[in-house]
Write a protein that holds these residues in place. Structure first.
Motif, PDB file in Angstrom:
ATOM      1  N   LYS A 191      63.960 -26.964  73.893  1.00  0.00           N
ATOM      2  CA  LYS A 191      64.004 -28.223  74.774  1.00  0.00           C
ATOM      3  C   LYS A 191      62.565 -28.397  75.681  1.00  0.00           C
ATOM      4  O   LYS A 191      61.996 -27.374  75.758  1.00  0.00           O
ATOM      5  N   VAL A 192      62.324 -29.542  75.906  1.00  0.00           N
ATOM      6  CA  VAL A 192      60.766 -29.887  76.430  1.00  0.00           C
ATOM      7  C   VAL A 192      60.856 -30.457  77.831  1.00  0.00           C
ATOM      8  O   VAL A 192      61.885 -31.303  77.932  1.00  0.00           O
ATOM      9  N   ILE A 193      60.204 -29.858  78.792  1.00  0.00           N
ATOM     10  CA  ILE A 193      60.034 -30.388  79.968  1.00  0.00           C
ATOM     11  C   ILE A 193      58.906 -30.928  80.518  1.00  0.00           C
ATOM     12  O   ILE A 193      57.910 -30.254  80.193  1.00  0.00           O
ATOM     13  N   GLU A 194      58.946 -32.187  80.701  1.00  0.00           N
ATOM     14  CA  GLU A 194      57.488 -32.727  81.080  1.00  0.00           C
ATOM     15  C   GLU A 194      57.491 -33.862  82.151  1.00  0.00           C
ATOM     16  O   GLU A 194      56.561 -34.279  82.543  1.00  0.00           O
ATOM     17  N   HIS A 195      58.875 -33.873  82.764  1.00  0.00           N
ATOM     18  CA  HIS A 195      58.954 -34.782  84.018  1.00  0.00           C
ATOM     19  C   HIS A 195      58.796 -34.007  85.337  1.00  0.00           C
ATOM     20  O   HIS A 195      59.405 -32.892  85.108  1.00  0.00           O
ATOM     21  N   ALA A 196      58.379 -34.678  86.288  1.00  0.00           N
ATOM     22  CA  ALA A 196      58.522 -33.998  87.605  1.00  0.00           C
ATOM     23  C   ALA A 196      59.941 -33.791  87.943  1.00  0.00           C
ATOM     24  O   ALA A 196      60.791 -34.299  87.490  1.00  0.00           O
ATOM     25  N   GLY A 197      60.205 -32.624  88.462  1.00  0.00           N
ATOM     26  CA  GLY A 197      61.629 -32.453  89.038  1.00  0.00           C
ATOM     27  C   GLY A 197      61.745 -30.662  89.249  1.00  0.00           C
ATOM     28  O   GLY A 197      61.105 -30.192  88.982  1.00  0.00           O
ATOM     29  N   GLU A 198      63.113 -30.545  89.553  1.00  0.00           N
ATOM     30  CA  GLU A 198      63.635 -29.236  89.718  1.00  0.00           C
ATOM     31  C   GLU A 198      64.488 -28.962  88.730  1.00  0.00           C
ATOM     32  O   GLU A 198      65.482 -29.717  88.391  1.00  0.00           O
ATOM     33  N   TYR A 199      64.598 -27.938  88.097  1.00  0.00           N
ATOM     34  CA  TYR A 199      65.282 -27.612  86.731  1.00  0.00           C
ATOM     35  C   TYR A 199      65.936 -26.086  87.036  1.00  0.00           C
ATOM     36  O   TYR A 199      65.245 -25.049  87.166  1.00  0.00           O
ATOM     37  N   CYS A 223      50.485 -25.202  75.921  1.00  0.00           N
ATOM     38  CA  CYS A 223      51.879 -25.279  75.929  1.00  0.00           C
ATOM     39  C   CYS A 223      52.302 -23.966  76.576  1.00  0.00           C
ATOM     40  O   CYS A 223      51.960 -22.856  75.829  1.00  0.00           O
ATOM     41  N   PHE A 224      53.067 -24.249  77.725  1.00  0.00           N
ATOM     42  CA  PHE A 224      53.715 -22.996  78.259  1.00  0.00           C
ATOM     43  C   PHE A 224      55.095 -23.015  77.615  1.00  0.00           C
ATOM     44  O   PHE A 224      55.919 -23.762  77.831  1.00  0.00           O
ATOM     45  N   SER A 225      55.417 -21.834  77.079  1.00  0.00           N
ATOM     46  CA  SER A 225      56.880 -21.527  76.372  1.00  0.00           C
ATOM     47  C   SER A 225      57.540 -20.414  77.277  1.00  0.00           C
ATOM     48  O   SER A 225      56.878 -19.644  77.825  1.00  0.00           O
ATOM     49  N   LEU A 226      59.011 -20.764  77.405  1.00  0.00           N
ATOM     50  CA  LEU A 226      59.999 -19.804  78.085  1.00  0.00           C
ATOM     51  C   LEU A 226      60.876 -19.268  77.028  1.00  0.00           C
ATOM     52  O   LEU A 226      61.316 -20.587  76.134  1.00  0.00           O
ATOM     53  N   ARG A 227      61.343 -18.174  76.882  1.00  0.00           N
ATOM     54  CA  ARG A 227      62.503 -17.773  75.964  1.00  0.00           C
ATOM     55  C   ARG A 227      63.517 -16.824  77.067  1.00  0.00           C
ATOM     56  O   ARG A 227      63.104 -15.987  77.896  1.00  0.00           O
ATOM     57  N   LYS A 228      64.604 -17.066  76.793  1.00  0.00           N
ATOM     58  CA  LYS A 228      65.567 -16.324  77.518  1.00  0.00           C
ATOM     59  C   LYS A 228      65.803 -14.910  77.157  1.00  0.00           C
ATOM     60  O   LYS A 228      65.563 -14.552  75.936  1.00  0.00           O
ATOM     61  N   GLN A 229      65.840 -13.766  78.107  1.00  0.00           N
ATOM     62  CA  GLN A 229      66.153 -12.692  77.502  1.00  0.00           C
ATOM     63  C   GLN A 229      67.671 -12.572  76.719  1.00  0.00           C
ATOM     64  O   GLN A 229      68.458 -13.272  77.024  1.00  0.00           O
ATOM     65  N   PRO A 230      67.468 -11.742  75.743  1.00  0.00           N
ATOM     66  CA  PRO A 230      68.696 -11.650  75.008  1.00  0.00           C
ATOM     67  C   PRO A 230      69.921 -10.892  75.699  1.00  0.00           C
ATOM     68  O   PRO A 230      69.415 -10.193  76.542  1.00  0.00           O
ATOM     69  N   THR A 231      71.130 -11.316  75.253  1.00  0.00           N
ATOM     70  CA  THR A 231      72.105 -10.603  76.114  1.00  0.00           C
ATOM     71  C   THR A 231      72.296  -9.206  75.502  1.00  0.00           C
ATOM     72  O   THR A 231      71.652  -8.701  74.459  1.00  0.00           O
ATOM     73  N   ARG A 245      65.129 -21.534  74.482  1.00  0.00           N
ATOM     74  CA  ARG A 245      63.928 -21.793  74.445  1.00  0.00           C
ATOM     75  C   ARG A 245      63.406 -23.165  75.129  1.00  0.00           C
ATOM     76  O   ARG A 245      64.155 -24.092  75.057  1.00  0.00           O
ATOM     77  N   LEU A 246      62.518 -23.011  75.860  1.00  0.00           N
ATOM     78  CA  LEU A 246      61.760 -24.042  76.681  1.00  0.00           C
ATOM     79  C   LEU A 246      60.241 -24.275  76.533  1.00  0.00           C
ATOM     80  O   LEU A 246      59.620 -23.273  76.175  1.00  0.00           O
ATOM     81  N   LYS A 247      59.834 -25.531  76.596  1.00  0.00           N
ATOM     82  CA  LYS A 247      58.452 -25.701  76.383  1.00  0.00           C
ATOM     83  C   LYS A 247      57.919 -26.432  77.431  1.00  0.00           C
ATOM     84  O   LYS A 247      58.386 -27.775  77.533  1.00  0.00           O
ATOM     85  N   ILE A 248      56.874 -26.223  78.010  1.00  0.00           N
ATOM     86  CA  ILE A 248      56.141 -27.332  79.239  1.00  0.00           C
ATOM     87  C   ILE A 248      54.580 -27.245  78.743  1.00  0.00           C
ATOM     88  O   ILE A 248      54.059 -26.532  78.809  1.00  0.00           O
ATOM     89  N   PRO A 249      54.399 -28.748  78.522  1.00  0.00           N
ATOM     90  CA  PRO A 249      53.099 -29.067  78.245  1.00  0.00           C
ATOM     91  C   PRO A 249      52.200 -28.906  79.822  1.00  0.00           C
ATOM     92  O   PRO A 249      52.652 -29.655  80.547  1.00  0.00           O
TER      93      PRO A 249
END
Ligand SMILES: O=C(O)CCC(=O)C(=O)O
Length: 282
Positions: free
Chosen positions: A65-73, A209-217, A229-233
């Motif tokens: 998923k891409v997050i690019e707008h102002a906000g709280e997530y 590009c700043f990427s995040l990935r969740k820790q696996p279970t 996974r998330l991606k934030i420019p």
């Protein structure tokens, strides 16, 4: 599905999602494929196929998923608590960001840090400098205390503290000289940062590009194939806050890019607590 893998709850909005990577749907094991040649039809020129259910259910690789707008997530919720991001594109105006970048690029004492992994020394693929009353140790190497803050950084710290609603006593500055500079997957979870640290990250210069990935279970045992996974420019003048359980439940990186990228400065404000010296967990 465990709590950690619950769907993300979002208060801002996802901009868009990119198509699944690494092949979309994967079959996770099982020796009977969905198609099998029927015995007895070899050699007659007319092969027929018999459908069999796969032995194990198909498992989706979640789309990034891409997050690019102002906000709280709220990016996840689990036993460790809520992981939250707050994004402020245009936190600094273009004009402000331009002259701040020029001054910091010219005046900050960036230098090469050398870390240690499995007894081997390696240079970080970026330059850094550190401000704070206390030293900061990660990857078995220490940035010494440097209480003489650059006046512009003190100004920025006050502005960032207002947005974050909390104070910071330290700052790690990163200089990415071009697209080949990067920071590998890690979380800011050194003991000196305390539990559930808030990290405030301000970007100046070229967008990366700043990427995040969740820790696996636990049951996935270190396999990141199916994690969210998330991606934030992160563009010039953007502030990103990482809060709550984000450092415990997610990792982040800025990957190398193989097309032209100009220099980028990233300022990560943190709070450091005194602790006996030992290596971090990057
Ligand atoms: O450059 C960035 O946006 C991230 C920096 C970072 O992850 C760090 O300093 O720990």
């Amino acid at each position: 599905m465990s709590d950690k893998r619950q769907r993300v709850r979002v208060q801002g909005s996802w901009a868009k999602s990119t198509p699944p990577q690494r092949g979309g749907t994967h079959r996770s094991g099982g020796d009977a494929g969905p198609c099998q040649l029927k015995a007895g039809n070899w050699g007659d020129g007319q092969r027929t196929f018999e459908f069999r259910q796969p032995a194990k259910p198909l498992r989706e690789v979640p789309a990034e998923k891409v997050i690019e707008h102002a906000g709280e997530y709220e990016i996840s919720q689990g036993p460790t608590g809520v992981s939250r991001l707050r994004l402020f594109p245009g936190f600094l105006s273009q004009e402000e960001a331009d002259w701040m970048f020029s001054r910091l690029y010219a005046e900050l004492p960036f230098s090469q840090k050398t870390n240690l992994k499995h007894g081997q020394a390696y240079d970080e693929p970026r330059l850094t400098c550190w401000y704070g009353e206390l030293p900061y140790t990660y990857s078995n190497s220490t940035l010494e205390a440097n209480p003489q803050w650059h006046p512009l950084l003190l100004q920025l710290r006050t502005k960032v503290e207002k947005a974050a609603g909390r104070s910071f006593n330290s700052l790690l500055c990163n200089l990415y000289r071009d697209g080949k500079d990067s920071i590998a997957w890690h979380s800011d979870s050194e003991p000196s940062l305390g539990p559930q640290p808030t990290i405030a990250s301000l970007s100046l210069g070229d967008t990366r590009c700043f990427s995040l990935r969740k820790q696996p279970t636990l049951e996935d045992g270190g396999d990141y194939t199916y994690v969210e996974r998330l991606k934030i420019p992160l563009a010039h003048g953007t502030l990103l806050l990482m809060e709550g359980a984000t450092q415990e439940d997610w990792q982040h990186q800025v990957a190398k890019e193989y097309h032209d990228r100009g220099p980028r400065i990233n300022l990560t404000f943190r709070t450091i607590y005194p602790e006996p010296r030992r290596g971090g967990r990057r």
